[in-house]
Design a protein around this motif. Sequence first.
Motif, PDB file in Angstrom:
ATOM      1  N   THR A  84       0.715  -1.254  -0.172  1.00  0.00           N
ATOM      2  CA  THR A  84      -0.199  -0.131  -0.010  1.00  0.00           C
ATOM      3  C   THR A  84       0.776   1.293  -0.002  1.00  0.00           C
ATOM      4  O   THR A  84       0.389   2.098  -0.814  1.00  0.00           O
ATOM      5  CB  THR A  84      -0.933  -0.059   1.435  1.00  0.00           C
ATOM      6  N   VAL A 141      -8.002   1.735  -4.743  1.00  0.00           N
ATOM      7  CA  VAL A 141      -7.478   2.968  -5.039  1.00  0.00           C
ATOM      8  C   VAL A 141      -6.628   2.864  -6.280  1.00  0.00           C
ATOM      9  O   VAL A 141      -5.699   1.895  -6.306  1.00  0.00           O
ATOM     10  CB  VAL A 141      -6.732   3.436  -3.848  1.00  0.00           C
ATOM     11  N   THR A 142      -6.464   3.432  -7.081  1.00  0.00           N
ATOM     12  CA  THR A 142      -5.579   3.322  -8.335  1.00  0.00           C
ATOM     13  C   THR A 142      -4.390   3.854  -7.840  1.00  0.00           C
ATOM     14  O   THR A 142      -3.972   5.075  -7.485  1.00  0.00           O
ATOM     15  CB  THR A 142      -6.292   4.315  -9.520  1.00  0.00           C
ATOM     16  N   PRO A 149      -5.207   5.018   2.618  1.00  0.00           N
ATOM     17  CA  PRO A 149      -6.152   6.141   2.501  1.00  0.00           C
ATOM     18  C   PRO A 149      -7.179   6.109   3.518  1.00  0.00           C
ATOM     19  O   PRO A 149      -7.352   5.117   4.177  1.00  0.00           O
ATOM     20  CB  PRO A 149      -6.562   5.920   1.031  1.00  0.00           C
ATOM     21  N   ASP A 176      -4.378  -1.348  -9.530  1.00  0.00           N
ATOM     22  CA  ASP A 176      -5.150  -0.879  -8.502  1.00  0.00           C
ATOM     23  C   ASP A 176      -4.789  -1.567  -7.145  1.00  0.00           C
ATOM     24  O   ASP A 176      -4.430  -2.590  -7.291  1.00  0.00           O
ATOM     25  CB  ASP A 176      -6.688  -1.066  -8.858  1.00  0.00           C
ATOM     26  N   LEU A 183       0.630   3.659  -2.980  1.00  0.00           N
ATOM     27  CA  LEU A 183      -0.121   4.876  -2.707  1.00  0.00           C
ATOM     28  C   LEU A 183       0.463   5.791  -1.726  1.00  0.00           C
ATOM     29  O   LEU A 183      -0.241   7.071  -1.541  1.00  0.00           O
ATOM     30  CB  LEU A 183      -1.485   4.315  -1.863  1.00  0.00           C
TER      31      LEU A 183
END
Length: 272
Positions: free
Chosen positions: A45, A73-74, A53, A89, A49
């Motif tokens: 993650t 989440v992309t 998130p 993703d 990212l």
Amino acid sequence: MKTIAFTNQKGGVGKTTSAVTVAAAAAERGADVLVVDLDAQGSSTELFLGRAPEGLGLSDVLAGGGRWADAVVTGREPGAIGEGSGRIDVLPATEGLTLFEESLAESGDLWAVGKLVASVRKSDRYGLCVVDCPPAIGRLSLNAVAGADLIVAPVTLSSLSMRGIVRLRQMVDAVEGALGEVPRVLYLPCAVDARYSETAEFLDVLHQAFGYYPEGDVLPAVRTSSAASRSYARALTAVEYRPDGRLADDYRAVLDTLSEHGSLALPSPAAA
């Protein structure tokens, strides 16, 4: 869509590096990829990212508290890893995974991940699903084994890592005892350094025990490279950090081998 679970019961063997680099190599050739981060540490993650998130996370989805499509989440837009590359993703790890694993231990459920994967497959949205498992035997890892099409166990060539294989087999046997069948387990030698005789000795032991893929279960080796740590420090996969480097090439070779022998169905390198 095929699902690969990357798992080993010892940390520091290249599990997350293997998961994210295979995901990036598949996206590079045009596949849309979903990364499911089952490790509460959230390394996959964080790489894709930056941080977990806020809002709906993987633990909520697994517990039935939300739709997976709303939690995705992309991490890489189409074209981000090169012309014609696919999307990556992420179903992000959240702190709730630890509590959810405790609830799985109480319920004995082995199908939470399998139900998620089945729902993702029905959407026909991805060519590959990669699951980054926790570095321990637990209910989340057992669920990943039960829900995957293929298990890849990254191993470093040391006595401690080799003992991790024994614990992995115990976990797989436990799932087989409960369900009657399990996915195929393949072993991926990582951080291989030909300068050391011990490396060659352990690699020979691995091949003697499990044989060469596809007849056996040992995949092509991944050589040691500083790109593994340097790329992570920049929140990049090795394929992005050094596309022409040996680490990226070695993981591409692993992906090619799996594709050529039918374990995966992905676009050919020429089509990427």
